[in-house]
Design a protein around this motif. Sequence first.
Motif, short mmCIF file in Angstrom:
data_model
loop_
_atom_site.label_atom_id
_atom_site.label_comp_id
_atom_site.label_asym_id
_atom_site.label_seq_id
_atom_site.Cartn_x
_atom_site.Cartn_y
_atom_site.Cartn_z
N THR A 92 0.86 -1.18 0.00
CA THR A 92 0.00 0.00 0.00
C THR A 92 0.88 1.22 0.00
OG1 THR A 92 -1.67 -1.20 1.23
CG2 THR A 92 -1.88 1.21 1.13
N HIS A 93 0.63 2.09 -0.94
CA HIS A 93 1.42 3.32 -1.05
C HIS A 93 0.58 4.46 -0.50
CE1 HIS A 93 4.30 6.19 -2.55
NE2 HIS A 93 3.27 6.88 -3.16
N ILE A 94 1.09 5.02 0.55
CA ILE A 94 0.37 6.14 1.20
C ILE A 94 1.32 7.32 1.24
CG2 ILE A 94 -0.75 6.95 3.32
CD1 ILE A 94 -1.41 4.04 3.93
N GLU A 95 0.81 8.39 0.81
CA GLU A 95 1.61 9.62 0.88
C GLU A 95 1.62 10.13 2.32
OE1 GLU A 95 0.06 12.43 -1.79
OE2 GLU A 95 0.51 11.25 -3.63
N ARG A 96 2.82 10.23 2.77
CA ARG A 96 2.99 10.72 4.15
C ARG A 96 3.10 12.26 4.15
NH1 ARG A 96 7.37 6.52 6.74
NH2 ARG A 96 6.14 4.60 6.38
N PRO A 97 2.52 12.81 5.08
CA PRO A 97 2.64 14.29 5.14
C PRO A 97 4.07 14.69 5.59
CG PRO A 97 1.43 13.46 7.02
CD PRO A 97 1.65 12.28 6.14
N GLU A 98 4.41 15.90 5.19
CA GLU A 98 5.74 16.40 5.58
C GLU A 98 5.80 16.63 7.09
OE1 GLU A 98 6.44 19.87 3.38
OE2 GLU A 98 6.50 18.87 1.40
N ASN A 99 7.01 16.40 7.61
CA ASN A 99 7.22 16.61 9.07
C ASN A 99 7.07 18.10 9.39
OD1 ASN A 99 7.74 13.93 9.38
ND2 ASN A 99 9.97 14.18 9.15
N GLN A 100 6.29 18.39 10.31
CA GLN A 100 6.08 19.76 10.78
C GLN A 100 6.68 19.92 12.18
OE1 GLN A 100 1.93 20.60 10.54
NE2 GLN A 100 1.81 20.26 8.31
N CYS A 101 7.80 20.68 12.29
CA CYS A 101 8.51 20.91 13.57
C CYS A 101 8.39 22.37 13.94
CB CYS A 101 9.98 20.54 13.46
SG CYS A 101 10.22 18.80 13.07
N ILE A 102 7.98 22.67 15.15
CA ILE A 102 7.83 24.04 15.65
C ILE A 102 8.75 24.23 16.85
CG2 ILE A 102 6.23 25.72 16.61
CD1 ILE A 102 3.98 24.23 15.17
N TYR A 103 9.75 25.14 16.74
CA TYR A 103 10.71 25.44 17.81
C TYR A 103 10.46 26.86 18.34
CZ TYR A 103 13.26 21.41 16.01
OH TYR A 103 13.59 20.16 15.57
N LYS A 104 10.37 26.99 19.65
CA LYS A 104 10.23 28.28 20.31
C LYS A 104 11.47 28.53 21.19
CE LYS A 104 5.19 28.45 20.35
NZ LYS A 104 3.99 28.63 21.18
N ILE A 105 12.32 29.52 20.82
CA ILE A 105 13.59 29.82 21.51
C ILE A 105 13.43 31.10 22.32
CG2 ILE A 105 16.04 30.30 21.21
CD1 ILE A 105 15.87 28.83 18.54
N GLY A 106 14.03 31.12 23.61
CA GLY A 106 13.98 32.31 24.46
C GLY A 106 13.30 32.03 25.77
N ILE A 107 13.37 33.08 26.65
CA ILE A 107 12.73 33.00 27.96
C ILE A 107 11.61 34.01 27.97
CG2 ILE A 107 13.07 33.27 30.45
CD1 ILE A 107 15.96 32.56 30.07
N TYR A 108 10.51 33.57 28.34
CA TYR A 108 9.33 34.42 28.30
C TYR A 108 8.69 34.49 29.67
CZ TYR A 108 9.98 33.56 23.33
OH TYR A 108 10.51 33.48 22.08
N GLY A 109 7.93 35.48 29.84
CA GLY A 109 7.17 35.59 31.08
C GLY A 109 7.97 36.18 32.24
N TRP A 110 7.68 35.73 33.43
CA TRP A 110 8.32 36.26 34.65
C TRP A 110 9.80 35.91 34.72
CZ3 TRP A 110 10.50 32.93 38.10
CH2 TRP A 110 10.20 31.58 37.97
N ARG A 111 10.21 34.81 34.08
CA ARG A 111 11.62 34.47 34.08
C ARG A 111 12.44 35.54 33.33
NH1 ARG A 111 9.03 29.56 33.16
NH2 ARG A 111 9.40 27.97 34.80
N LYS A 112 11.88 36.01 32.23
CA LYS A 112 12.58 37.04 31.48
C LYS A 112 12.73 38.33 32.29
CE LYS A 112 12.30 39.46 27.05
NZ LYS A 112 11.51 39.60 25.79
N ARG A 113 11.66 38.72 32.95
CA ARG A 113 11.73 39.94 33.75
C ARG A 113 12.72 39.81 34.90
NH1 ARG A 113 6.15 39.66 32.54
NH2 ARG A 113 5.75 38.62 34.54
N CYS A 114 12.78 38.66 35.56
CA CYS A 114 13.75 38.44 36.65
C CYS A 114 15.19 38.50 36.15
CB CYS A 114 13.47 37.10 37.33
SG CYS A 114 11.95 37.09 38.29
N LEU A 115 15.43 37.93 34.94
CA LEU A 115 16.78 37.96 34.39
C LEU A 115 17.24 39.38 34.10
CD1 LEU A 115 19.26 36.49 33.30
CD2 LEU A 115 18.07 36.27 31.09
#
Length: 291
Positions: free
Chosen positions: A13-36
């Motif tokens: 059976t030949h099934i077309e696989r969807p492309e890999n979808q990778c989501i990366y979020k870099i950084g410090i957000y929220g109260w940690r950022k303010r403390c730094l």
Amino acid sequence: MVREQYTTATEGTHIERPENQCIYKIGIYGWRKRCLYLFVLLLLIILLVNFALAIWILKVMWFSPIGMGHLHVTKDGLHLEGESEFLFPLYAKEIRSRVDSSLLLQSTQNVTVNAQNSEGEVTGRLKVGPKMVEVQSQQFQINSKGSKPLFTVDESEVVVGTDRLRVTGPEGALFEHSVETPLITADPFQELRLESPTRSLSMDAPKGVHIKAHAGKVKALSQMDIIFHSYDGMLVLDTETVCLPKLVQGTQGPAGSSQRLYEICVCPDGKLYLSVAGISTTCHEHSHICT
């Protein structure tokens, strides 16, 4: 955050696989950022305060490339200007002042200068106290500008190297033992007095003792005997008049001898007495004085 999708299929059976979808979020957000950010800001403020304090200390203490304040570092040592206070002992090889000023050492209690050997033992000490100046050393010597010894003291003797030693006190000088000197003289128009209140006074010299009074008289007083003794020479009284007012006199001569002439007689022990002069000697008539 990464999301992946997996699909299962059978063989053939030949099934077309969807492309890999990778989501990366870099950084410090929220109260940690303010403390730094707040921490970084605090570190920056501390750094600025420390830098300002360092600049203030350098300014107050007068730090410079050649020293600190009035203390300068030179090739010959340390150069200090003005007055300085030392709370603990000061160790130095040499301490001297400028050419145009004097050196002052001052303390509320005492000033002590010690000299030590390689083993730490004190070999010399100079202590200036409120009531006494104490010197502890094997020898104490004062030299002139030309390095001539003026005053030297050790355990055996005291040597005065000046041409003249002058004593100006009203009571004179008191010596418990012998004194060796070539000349003893008084100031002009002043009396010279040599006295021993409770003991004897002896003057000895290998080549003679000379007593001179150019404008007065010489007086010798004693409670006991005054002895002039010469081993190899004579006792010479070189004067126009020799006066012996208290010599013992013999009995008065006959009435015809009114000239009051006397002859001096000598006893075997050297005692002198007077005898009334006659045609011949009359000493034998009064020889009982010798007994």
